[in-house]
Design a protein around this motif. Sequence first.
Motif, PDB file in Angstrom:
ATOM      1  N   VAL A 168      72.393  46.249  34.445  1.00  0.00           N
ATOM      2  CA  VAL A 168      71.388  45.381  33.848  1.00  0.00           C
ATOM      3  C   VAL A 168      70.262  46.234  33.281  1.00  0.00           C
ATOM      4  O   VAL A 168      69.998  47.332  33.759  1.00  0.00           O
ATOM      5  N   ASP A 169      69.632  45.721  32.242  1.00  0.00           N
ATOM      6  CA  ASP A 169      68.467  46.393  31.667  1.00  0.00           C
ATOM      7  C   ASP A 169      67.215  45.875  32.352  1.00  0.00           C
ATOM      8  O   ASP A 169      66.943  44.684  32.335  1.00  0.00           O
ATOM      9  N   LEU A 170      66.475  46.773  32.953  1.00  0.00           N
ATOM     10  CA  LEU A 170      65.268  46.376  33.659  1.00  0.00           C
ATOM     11  C   LEU A 170      64.105  47.270  33.240  1.00  0.00           C
ATOM     12  O   LEU A 170      64.298  48.438  32.920  1.00  0.00           O
ATOM     13  N   PRO A 171      62.906  46.709  33.252  1.00  0.00           N
ATOM     14  CA  PRO A 171      61.737  47.530  32.947  1.00  0.00           C
ATOM     15  C   PRO A 171      61.393  48.459  34.098  1.00  0.00           C
ATOM     16  O   PRO A 171      61.323  48.021  35.239  1.00  0.00           O
ATOM     17  N   ALA A 172      61.215  49.727  33.794  1.00  0.00           N
ATOM     18  CA  ALA A 172      60.844  50.700  34.814  1.00  0.00           C
ATOM     19  C   ALA A 172      59.647  51.502  34.332  1.00  0.00           C
ATOM     20  O   ALA A 172      59.452  51.701  33.137  1.00  0.00           O
TER      21      ALA A 172
END
Length: 67
Positions: A35-39
């Motif tokens: 999944v693409d997640l903000p980091a």
Amino acid sequence: MSLQEDVTEWSCGACGGTLEIVKVGFTYMKGNFEVDLPACNGCGLVLVSEELATGKMADAERILEDK
Ligand SMILES: [Zn+2]
């Protein structure tokens, strides 16, 4: 989905750094998902909203059920 655009307006709650989208892999119900997640660029904190996590889990369950 405009997650990529939205995330640029956020900042890290821990260190105030800027956020970027990263791919995070996880295993759920014997399936592997990415999944693409903000980091955070600064401290590496990955932000997962409950809404996002729940949505992704629902997607994962759908994928598994389709098999
Ligand atoms: Zn940070």
